[in-house]
Design an enzyme around this catalytic site. Structure first.
Site: not given
Ligand code: F6R
Length: 612
Positions: A2, A75, A101
């Protein structure tokens, strides 16, 4: 993995945020989103599954005005890649928006608790749990936002880098980090935020790297404020970054990976600059910590992936020149098996990104057991660089392609410099040998340029092998980790199954795989193992395997037997990995390009693996 971008100032935030997200694309992601507060005080969030261009399409007919905003590439960890699970996430009242993140490990418990109190969730993410928790604390305990963030983060187990907007307070961004990197850029009455410095350096070279459990409050017209989660005020350490924008752009190459392969001669020069003088190799880490390093009873190298392969070469270098036993461990295994480590050990942590979660955890464990920690990193100011007792940067510049190339040769070079400097301290190397290695090392950048001339030839031969479903890579001694690295590069970007083996192990199993469809890459340079490798090649040919041999220039024997031959300039055996790796990087690159794969951002992979 991320990416985080943020902006607060006097310019339009949207173009800065989108450009920043594009600069972070190399980290790998599956969805993207942006939150903006416009002049009317409305907070708009737009999100899309897919790439940043998909987000731009979503935003094309939307209100994207506003001088404050946060943006994210996700992600997926908790919940599938989708627009709903993409960040930013609103709190229930839609007053707050968060990007994050990392992983909140106790999110399920917190979510259950909040649901029992009537809070509604729209996504499956751990991130939404965090923003809902912050809002719940803010509303029910009647606290300001900073205090609510501090209270919430004290309840959280896991890793986070977060940025938070509050639409009732549009001139402010709050950011915090723990075990996930976060950088704040300080401009002229404006602030920038990034998960690394790449989205920031275009605007300012003044940055603050937040430390674990630090919270930053950026307010227009005020200096940056930093506290810890217990509200102790801290003095932000403003540093000047020295990254040139050209270093993070493609510079005429079709892909970052090819650009980075071609940068290696220059990277090696940068890596050695100021470290080799008439007196020999000088590393400040050794000058400053001679006692711990030269008297170590054992080295333990911890790393992952490509960095672990560099570690295997480091083991041979350190054992050969310094006569100290060296173990090489996957950081992910080391951290979970209660290893025998103590104050006599030096742990060498190798990491390009300096953010790999497993390597960081291995360092923490080794520190607890009293070991001295030496880091080999590329990313300046990264978490690993700061968690180690000392270390040496490889100075190869930002590596954007997900498949690591120039970082590997940089890591091997630093390991060689370390081995030489320590060997001299320990008097385990003769003057003659030392001078010879240094002399040949200084010639490596020119030799690399010579090797890069094979690019066209490798591109041509790669077309022949795109049919293959499997590849075998063989090498011995220093070339065995090179074989592992060649195989890793191929599987990462072309999705062809590839295995690396010490060549002598072939007859203990892998030989069963060899038939006329099996390409076998053999590193068969002219060294002590030459005759043995030659026999291996003959065994492969006897079974009709296709041999791609990496040989020393003017080899007349193997060139008659192998199907394809790539020549390298002659050098010392211990320096061969620096040259032999290059044709293997090119082979992986061209096979992947021929197969139409996304070379710089291969599927399922992230540049910086900040979660387990
Ligand atoms: C391979 C690759 C990965 C990394 C690994 C460790 O091309 O890039 O295998 O080497 O994830 O990353 P760092 O070195 O950043 O710790």
């Amino acid at each position: 993995m991320c990416g985080i971008v943020g902006y607060l100032g006097h310019r339009d935030a949207y173009p800065i945020l989108i450009k920043g997200l594009k600069r972070l694309e190399y980290r790998g992601y599956d969805s993207a989103g942006v939150a903006l507060i416009n002049d009317n005080g409305d907070m708009n969030i737009y999100k899309a599954k897919g790439k940043v261009v998909d987000l731009e399409n979503v935003c094309s007919d939307k209100n994207i005005s506003g001088c404050v905003g946060i943006a994210h590439t996700r992600w997926a960890t908790h919940g599938e890649p989708s627009a709903i699970n993409a960040h930013p996430h609103y709190s229930e009242s839609k007053n707050l928006a968060i990007i994050h993140n990392g992983i909140i490990e106790n999110y399920a418990q917190i979510k259950k608790n909040l649901i029992s109190k009537g809070v509604h969730f729209v996504s499956e993410t751990d991130t939404e749990v965090l923003v809902q928790l912050i809002e719940y604390i803010q509303v029910h305990k009647k606290l300001d936002l900073l205090t609510s963030v501090q209270v919430a983060l004290r309840q959280v187990i896991g890793a986070y880098a977060i940025a938070l907007l509050d639409k009732r307070n549009p001139n402010q961004i709050i950011a915090a980090r723990k075990a996930s990197p976060l950088v704040i850029g300080i401009g002229d009455n404006e602030f920038f935020l990034g998960s690394d410095a790449s989205p920031i350096i275009e605007y300012t070279d003044k940055v603050v790297y937040l430390d674990d459990e630090n919270i930053a409050v950026m307010r227009l017209g005020e200096d940056l404020q930093v506290t810890n989660i217990d509200n102790v005020k801290l003095n932000p350490d403003v540093q000047t970054v020295d990254i040139d924008l050209g270093q993070i752009e493609k510079g005429g190459f079709p892909h970052f990976m090819l650009k980075e392969i071609f940068e290696q001669p220059e990277c090696l020069r940068n890596c050695m600059r100021g470290r080799i003088s008439k007196k020999g190799v000088v590393l400040s880490a050794i000058t400053d910590h001679r006692e711990q390093l030269a008297n170590a009873k054992r080295f333990i190298i911890v790393a992952c992936g490509t960095s672990w392969h560099a570690g295997l070469i480091g083991k041979q270098l350190l054992e050969t020149f310094c006569r100290i036993p060296v173990e090489v461990e996957y950081a992910s295994e080391f951290r979970y098996r209660n290893p025998v480590v103590g104050p006599d050990d030096v742990v060498i942590a190798i990491s390009q990104s300096g953010e790999t979660a497993d390597t960081l955890a291995a360092i923490k464990l080794a520190k607890e057991k009293g070991a001295f920690i030496y880091g080999i990193c590329n990313a300046i100011g990264s978490s690993i660089a700061r968690a180690t007792d000392t270390g040496t940067y490889i100075h190869v510049g930002p590596e954007i392609g997900v498949a690591s190339t120039k970082a590997f040769t940089g890591q091997v070079t630093v390991l060689l410099l370390l081995s030489l400097a320590l060997a001299k301290e320990r008097q385990t190397i003769s003057c003659e040998e030392y001078n010879k290695v240094v002399k040949y090392l200084l010639k490596v950048p020119e030799a690399m340029k010579e090797v890069l001339k094979v690019n066209k030839r490798v591109a041509d031969l790669s077309r022949i092998f795109t049919y293959a479903h499997n590849f075998l890579y063989l090498g011995r001694g220093y070339s065995y980790p090179v074989a592992l690295e060649g195989a890793l590069k191929l599987k990462e970007i072309s999705y062809i199954h590839a295995e690396g083996y010490p060549a002598a192990e072939m007859k203990h199993g892998p030989i069963a795989l060899i038939d006329s469809d099996m390409p076998v890459v053999v590193i068969a340079t002219h060294n002590e193992m030459y005759e043995k490798i030659l026999s291996n090649i003959q065994e492969i040919k006897a079974r009709k395997g296709k041999v791609i041999a990496i040989v020393t220039k003017d080899d007349e024997v193997i060139s008659k037997i192998a199907d394809e031959v790539i020549e390298l300039p002659d050098t010392l055996e211990c320096l061969e990995p620096l040259l032999a790796t290059i044709p293997l990087q090119l082979l992986a690159y061209h096979v992947a390009v021929c197969k139409g794969k996304n070379v710089d951002q291969p599927r399922n992979l992230a540049k910086s693996v900040t979660v387990e």
